[in-house]
Design a protein around this motif. Structure first.
Motif, mmCIF file in Angstrom:
data_model
loop_
_atom_site.group_PDB
_atom_site.id
_atom_site.type_symbol
_atom_site.label_atom_id
_atom_site.label_comp_id
_atom_site.label_asym_id
_atom_site.label_seq_id
_atom_site.Cartn_x
_atom_site.Cartn_y
_atom_site.Cartn_z
ATOM 1 N N VAL A 178 42.615 38.306 42.881
ATOM 2 C CA VAL A 178 42.541 39.728 42.525
ATOM 3 C C VAL A 178 43.632 40.463 43.301
ATOM 4 O O VAL A 178 44.094 39.986 44.336
ATOM 5 C CB VAL A 178 41.153 40.333 42.857
ATOM 6 N N MET A 202 42.156 45.548 45.342
ATOM 7 C CA MET A 202 40.823 45.400 44.753
ATOM 8 C C MET A 202 39.964 44.374 45.499
ATOM 9 O O MET A 202 38.857 44.078 45.077
ATOM 10 C CB MET A 202 40.941 44.958 43.281
ATOM 11 N N ALA A 212 36.182 44.149 44.102
ATOM 12 C CA ALA A 212 36.065 42.991 43.206
ATOM 13 C C ALA A 212 35.331 41.859 43.923
ATOM 14 O O ALA A 212 34.499 41.172 43.319
ATOM 15 C CB ALA A 212 37.447 42.529 42.752
ATOM 16 N N LEU A 224 37.334 43.955 36.657
ATOM 17 C CA LEU A 224 37.506 43.644 38.079
ATOM 18 C C LEU A 224 38.947 43.282 38.440
ATOM 19 O O LEU A 224 39.217 42.883 39.571
ATOM 20 C CB LEU A 224 36.574 42.497 38.477
ATOM 21 N N SER A 225 39.849 43.407 37.485
ATOM 22 C CA SER A 225 41.271 43.099 37.689
ATOM 23 C C SER A 225 41.496 41.665 38.171
ATOM 24 O O SER A 225 42.352 41.399 39.017
ATOM 25 C CB SER A 225 41.900 44.079 38.682
ATOM 26 N N ILE A 226 40.728 40.738 37.613
ATOM 27 C CA ILE A 226 40.876 39.326 37.985
ATOM 28 C C ILE A 226 42.149 38.798 37.345
ATOM 29 O O ILE A 226 42.312 38.859 36.130
ATOM 30 C CB ILE A 226 39.653 38.501 37.540
#
Length: 151
Positions: A36, A40, A44, A105-107
Motif C-alpha cells: 500500500v 495509507m 489500510a 484501500l489503495s492496495i
C-alpha cells in the motif's frame, strides 16, 4: 532438486522428507504480503488486519525486517501477515475480500506464499543449537525423521 531432502545440523541428520513434508512439519504457514502507499500504511493496515483476523483465526501480523524496510521515499509500504496452515480453507474468501476492497484501500499488490525451504532450514538449525547441539530435536532427528515424514 531431489524428491527428498535431509537437513543436517551439528553434524547430524535432523529431518528428512519432501519439500512439502518439511514445510508442513516445520514451517509457520503462509505469508500474505500487501503493498500500500506509505501514506495509507496505518489506515489500510488496520482495515486489512481486521479482514485477516476475521477470516483466518490464529493469523498474526509482523513487522518487516529493518533491512527490507529501507526503501526509496516513494516506495510502497509492505504489510505482512502469517496465516497458519489450519486456515487454508479461508484463504480463498480472504483473497476475494482483499480484491474487492483493492481500490478503497489503495492496495497496489498482494501475494500469498508458502513457507520457504530456507525458513525451514534456519528454524531446524536454530532448534538444534537451542537443544544443546546434541542433534536430537524432540523427535525430529534420528530414525523418526527417516521413517516418519509421510504427511
Amino acid at each position: 532438486l531431489a524428491d527428498r531432502k535431509a537437513i543436517l545440523s551439528q553434524g547430524r541428520v535432523q529431518a528428512v522428507g519432501t519439500s512439502r513434508e518439511l514445510k508442513a512439519k516445520y514451517g509457520v504457514g503462509y505469508h500474505l504480503r500487501v503493498l500500500v502507499p506509505n501514506t495509507m500504511r496505518a489506515s489500510a493496515g488496520d482495515a486489512i488486519w481486521a479482514k485477516v483476523r476475521r477470516a483466518v483465526p490464529g493469523a498474526w501480523q509482523h513487522e518487516v525486517a529493518m533491512e527490507e524496510r529501507t526503501q526509496a521515499a516513494g516506495a510502497p509500504a509492505m504489510l505482512c501477515y502469517t496465516l497458519p496452515y489450519a486456515g487454508l480453507d479461508a484463504f480463498g474468501p480472504l483473497l476475494t475480500d482483499i480484491e474487492g476492497c483493492r481500490e478503497q484501500l489503495s492496495i497496489q499488490d498482494y501475494e500469498l506464499a508458502m513457507t520457504s525451504l530456507e525458513e525451514v532450514f534456519m528454524k531446524i538449525g536454530r532448534e538444534s543449537v537451542a537443544e544443546g547441539g546434541d542433534g536430537e530435536m524432540g523427535g525430529a532427528g534420528g530414525q523418526d525423521a527417516i521413517d516418519g515424514g509421510a504427511a
